[in-house]
Write an enzyme that holds these catalytic residues in place. Structure first.
Site, PDB file in Angstrom:
ATOM      1  N   ASP A   1       0.824  -1.203   0.000  1.00  0.00           N
ATOM      2  CA  ASP A   1       0.000   0.000   0.000  1.00  0.00           C
ATOM      3  C   ASP A   1       0.860   1.257   0.000  1.00  0.00           C
ATOM      4  O   ASP A   1       2.062   1.208   0.247  1.00  0.00           O
ATOM      5  CB  ASP A   1      -0.918   0.011   1.225  1.00  0.00           C
ATOM      6  CG  ASP A   1      -0.140  -0.039   2.540  1.00  0.00           C
ATOM      7  OD1 ASP A   1       0.815  -0.833   2.639  1.00  0.00           O
ATOM      8  OD2 ASP A   1      -0.471   0.729   3.461  1.00  0.00           O
TER       9      ASP A   1
ATOM     10  N   GLU B   1       0.217  -1.405   5.696  1.00  0.00           N
ATOM     11  CA  GLU B   1       1.265  -0.968   6.632  1.00  0.00           C
ATOM     12  C   GLU B   1       1.106   0.496   7.012  1.00  0.00           C
ATOM     13  O   GLU B   1       1.414   0.894   8.137  1.00  0.00           O
ATOM     14  CB  GLU B   1       2.645  -1.198   6.011  1.00  0.00           C
ATOM     15  CG  GLU B   1       3.823  -0.957   6.959  1.00  0.00           C
ATOM     16  CD  GLU B   1       4.324   0.483   6.987  1.00  0.00           C
ATOM     17  OE1 GLU B   1       5.146   0.818   7.872  1.00  0.00           O
ATOM     18  OE2 GLU B   1       3.896   1.292   6.129  1.00  0.00           O
TER      19      GLU B   1
END
Length: 381
Positions: free
Chosen positions: A73, A137
């Site tokens: 991400d 994350e």
């Protein structure tokens, strides 16, 4: 892979919009890339286009297991109008490759994948390597937590995290603890405030006391002093109404010397003290709880990592050992493995992460690929 093929993998990843989600598309791309090189990987999708990817290389091999991890991400664009080019159309300008996620951390992710593919095709790698590509994350670490609960970190002998470090070996980073304080009062018209109870007043008392809460916390030999900040305050809905509800949020960076548990205990004790002595009505809520990561700079894993990256970056700069105050997925993976040897290594600089006009340099990206390959080979010697 040749240079252009390596760059193509990175640009392909940047083109995938994975702002705070959509990791499934990244995982699907990586699985296909591994398959193209006769390497099997598995996607663990868990709804709403979120997914982790797991690849076990030589799982039948005896001996230690080396872990490599990176997240799929990215953060938001912040202000797309200020970008000099489309953040999802990678732009190469000299040695710089611009695009969202170029530094944090699709360059590190691509470098890990390419290093593993090239080692497999060389026939030189015999040990067991576990590659973990994670979801989320940047906020909440749902992917890393899912993998940790599935025991993917339980038997690792060491772990490399591919966040941007400019070729330096980061051997320690602080934890990150987010919390919320809710304050309850009594709403009345502002013409008669004495009949109500202003919820903002309780927050102000907490804010003032929090500034000195960690003054006597021990200093960590590697991570230094506790970092703590109150970053969000909300209270009141209308200017002529005494607010009945208010809240604030804060972030604290725990260390090994003053742990997450001690931080939480201190915050709860302060809330209890204010509620008793100041007649406030405060509630503590834990939002996120990530642990500090520390491996001794004298650890053999760290020393070998520095030697490998020094060789790989010989024509660019001299890498060094250092620490950061940011947190990574390693904070989750050490939850039940506090002594797991970990270091962070990736292309270009940490300060480029989350920036408008984010970029990485091709030279550092290529150098990190070579560093990863050397580290992996040396680990199993």
């Amino acid at each position: 892979m040749n240079k252009q093929e390596r760059i193509q993998v990175l640009t392909d990843l940047i083109k995938i919009n994975s702002i705070n989600g959509n990791e499934l598309e990244v995982a699907t791309y990586l699985k296909a890339l591994f398959a193209k090189h006769n390497i099997e990987a598995a996607i663990d999708a868990f709804g709403d286009k979120r997914a982790n990817l797991i690849m076990e290389l030589n799982p039948q091999a005896s001996g230690p297991i080396l872990g490599l991890t990176g997240h799929m991400d990215t953060v938001d664009l912040v202000n797309e109008a200020k970008w000099q080019s489309n953040p999802f159309e990678p732009k190469l300008d000299g040695d710089k490759l611009y695009g969202r996620g170029s530094a944090d951390m699709k360059s590190g992710l691509a470098a890990e994948v390419i290093a593993l593919i090239e080692l497999v095709e060389s026939g030189r790698i015999k040990g067991h390597v576990r590659f973990l590509a994670t979801a989320g994350e940047e906020y909440g670490t749902p992917g890393a937590n899912r993998l940790e609960e599935q025991s993917y970190a339980a038997d690792l002998a060491a772990l490399i995290v591919g966040e941007p470090t400019g070729g330096d070996i980061v051997y320690a980073h602080s934890g990150s603890l987010n919390y919320r304080i809710k304050s309850h009062g009594q709403a009345v018209h502002s013409s008669r405030p004495e009949e109500g109870k202003n919820a903002i007043t309780g927050l102000v008392k907490f804010y003032v006391a929090e500034q000195e809460l960690f003054n006597n916390a021990p200093k960590d030999p590697y991570l230094g002093e506790i970092k703590h900040s109150i970053t969000v305050i909300e209270g009141g809905k209308q200017v002529n109404i005494i607010p009945a509800e208010a809240k604030l949020e804060g972030n604290i960076r725990p260390t090994k010397a003053f742990s997450n548990e001690e931080v939480i205990k201190s915050l709860k004790a302060l809330v209890s003290k204010l509620n008793q002595a100041e007649a406030t009505h405060l509630e503590f809520e834990l939002i996120h709880n990530f642990y500090p990561v520390v491996t001794s700079p004298d650890d053999a894993f760290v020393k070998k990592g520095l030697a490998a990256t020094t060789d790989a970056f010989a024509n660019l700069r001299k890498p060094k050992l250092r620490i950061i105050n940011g947190a990574t997925d390693a904070s989750v993976f050490v939850k039940r493995r506090p002594d797991l040897p970990v270091f962070i290594l990736g292309p270009d600089k940490w300060k480029l992460a989350h920036q408008i006009n984010e970029y990485t340099t091709i030279s550092s990206y290529l150098a990190v690929i070579e560093a990863y390959k050397n580290i992996i080979l040396n680990f199993f010697e």
